[in-house]
Write a protein that holds these residues in place. Sequence first.
Motif, PDB file in Angstrom:
ATOM      1  N   SER A 160      -7.391  -7.945  -0.075  1.00 53.44           N
ATOM      2  CA  SER A 160      -8.385  -7.254   0.740  1.00 53.44           C
ATOM      3  C   SER A 160      -8.909  -8.153   1.856  1.00 53.44           C
ATOM      4  CB  SER A 160      -9.559  -6.807  -0.142  1.00 53.44           C
ATOM      5  OG  SER A 160      -9.234  -5.644  -0.846  1.00 53.44           O
ATOM      6  N   GLU A 217     -14.561  -3.039   3.684  1.00 55.61           N
ATOM      7  CA  GLU A 217     -13.401  -3.639   3.029  1.00 55.61           C
ATOM      8  C   GLU A 217     -12.128  -2.929   3.460  1.00 55.61           C
ATOM      9  OE1 GLU A 217     -13.599  -3.641  -1.222  1.00 55.61           O
ATOM     10  OE2 GLU A 217     -11.678  -4.687  -1.444  1.00 55.61           O
ATOM     11  N   HIS A 222      -5.632   0.348  -4.108  1.00 55.85           N
ATOM     12  CA  HIS A 222      -6.223  -0.894  -4.576  1.00 55.85           C
ATOM     13  C   HIS A 222      -5.783  -1.205  -6.010  1.00 55.85           C
ATOM     14  CE1 HIS A 222      -9.210  -4.014  -4.080  1.00 55.85           C
ATOM     15  NE2 HIS A 222      -9.720  -3.728  -5.258  1.00 55.85           N
ATOM     16  N   ASN A 223      -4.859  -2.132  -6.179  1.00 55.51           N
ATOM     17  CA  ASN A 223      -4.437  -2.592  -7.503  1.00 55.51           C
ATOM     18  C   ASN A 223      -3.859  -1.491  -8.379  1.00 55.51           C
ATOM     19  OD1 ASN A 223      -4.942  -5.260  -7.264  1.00 55.51           O
ATOM     20  ND2 ASN A 223      -7.039  -5.162  -8.045  1.00 55.51           N
ATOM     21  N   HIS A 232      -2.817  -4.258   0.114  1.00 54.89           N
ATOM     22  CA  HIS A 232      -2.075  -4.477  -1.117  1.00 54.89           C
ATOM     23  C   HIS A 232      -2.331  -5.883  -1.661  1.00 54.89           C
ATOM     24  CE1 HIS A 232       1.070  -3.199  -3.825  1.00 54.89           C
ATOM     25  NE2 HIS A 232       1.649  -4.375  -3.714  1.00 54.89           N
ATOM     26  N   ASN A 233      -3.167  -5.968  -2.713  1.00 53.74           N
ATOM     27  CA  ASN A 233      -3.403  -7.242  -3.382  1.00 53.74           C
ATOM     28  C   ASN A 233      -3.976  -8.320  -2.476  1.00 53.74           C
ATOM     29  OD1 ASN A 233      -2.736  -6.547  -5.932  1.00 53.74           O
ATOM     30  ND2 ASN A 233      -0.588  -7.153  -5.773  1.00 53.74           N
ATOM     31  N   GLN A 273      -9.301   4.903   4.587  1.00 56.00           N
ATOM     32  CA  GLN A 273      -8.538   3.687   4.860  1.00 56.00           C
ATOM     33  C   GLN A 273      -7.342   4.097   5.686  1.00 56.00           C
ATOM     34  OE1 GLN A 273      -9.025   0.453   4.004  1.00 56.00           O
ATOM     35  NE2 GLN A 273     -10.902   0.747   2.787  1.00 56.00           N
ATOM     36  N   ASP A 315      -8.628  -2.225   2.463  1.00 58.99           N
ATOM     37  CA  ASP A 315      -7.981  -2.229   1.154  1.00 58.99           C
ATOM     38  C   ASP A 315      -6.495  -2.475   1.286  1.00 58.99           C
ATOM     39  OD1 ASP A 315      -9.085  -2.172  -1.275  1.00 58.99           O
ATOM     40  OD2 ASP A 315      -9.205   0.001  -1.467  1.00 58.99           O
TER      41      ASP A 315
END
Lengths: 134, 134
Positions: free
Chosen positions: A73, A66, B70-71, A70-71, A122, A68
């Motif tokens: 993915s 994944e 993440h969020n 911003h809002n 990441q 990661d």
Amino acid sequence: MLTKLQDRGSRMTSHRLALLRIMAVSEGHPNAAQLYEKLREQFPTISLATIYKTLLVLKEDGQVFEIDMHNDSHYDGNKPYPHPHLICNKCGDIIDGDDVSFLDAIGQEIQEKYNFQIAQSQLLFYGVCQNCQS
Amino acid sequence: MLTKLQDRGSRMTSHRLALLRIMAVSEGHPNAAQLYEKLREQFPTISLATIYKTLLVLKEDGQVFEIDMHNDSHYDGNKPYPHPHLICNKCGDIIDGDDVSFLDAIGQEIQEKYNFQIAQSQLLFYGVCQNCQS
DNA sequence: GTGGTATTGATAATTATTCTCCATAGATAA
DNA sequence: TTATCTATGGAGAATAATTATCAATACCAC
Ligand SMILES: [Mn+2]
Ligand SMILES: [Mn+2]
Ligand SMILES: [Zn+2]
Ligand SMILES: [Zn+2]
């Protein structure tokens, strides 16, 4: 492929196979919404929630990575391990940035200098890709 | 400090000063909710939306760096430029990972190998920090 | 094939962040 | 200091990606 899934008590379904196949073929870095559109061609009644649940299972199984963002993915099914990504601010393209030297060296250095046990990473570089520089 | 803001047509308000001061003193990497709690001590009627608006202005002004998690974005007001962060999966602590060699080298390599013009970066390492290894 | 259980689909809920709109306060010049 | 213009603040609604719920269904070991 399906052995690992079953060891965890999970099942290999047509949805999960199809999702992996799409990722293997596309070579891209789709997000959930893009995978949803693709999968609807084969499974017209598939739900977006199923996409997320499938991605979670495959991620925990180590078959997708994944990214990661911003809002939003995105996912990599071809290189299901941490590696750098180059994200173009103009066209939105996501480019694999592996084969970069010094990556192992940086991990090593962080491990030693901060006594930090790295489990994941990441590494995102934002900028302008080759195509968009013309 | 306030010169740059005013050049862009922005104003230096007590809220913005207070937010910058909290970040400078804390030396940490708070998120919007944590800054909200802190600022409410001085400004009991402040709104969470104001926190976000202030962070956006200060970010565009180059006075804070946003850690794109993440969020749950966190912010650095002490080093308002891209630098690596080490995030502990146990205690949630966010550690500055600068003074790492090879960082410039990696940027250079990506620039050359992929002909990619880097404008920003988010380098996040997840794992277990020193304190949580006991 | 049957039975037990993981998965699916439809939909509601969650949650960080952004938007709207009017009142208010900061800067600037008279 | 005072007037004026406009950026900012506060309250709450809106947004949007993701997650939770739950009854129906599909997978798979037997
Ligand atoms: Mn990739
Ligand atoms: Mn930092
Ligand atoms: Zn591009
Ligand atoms: Zn820790």
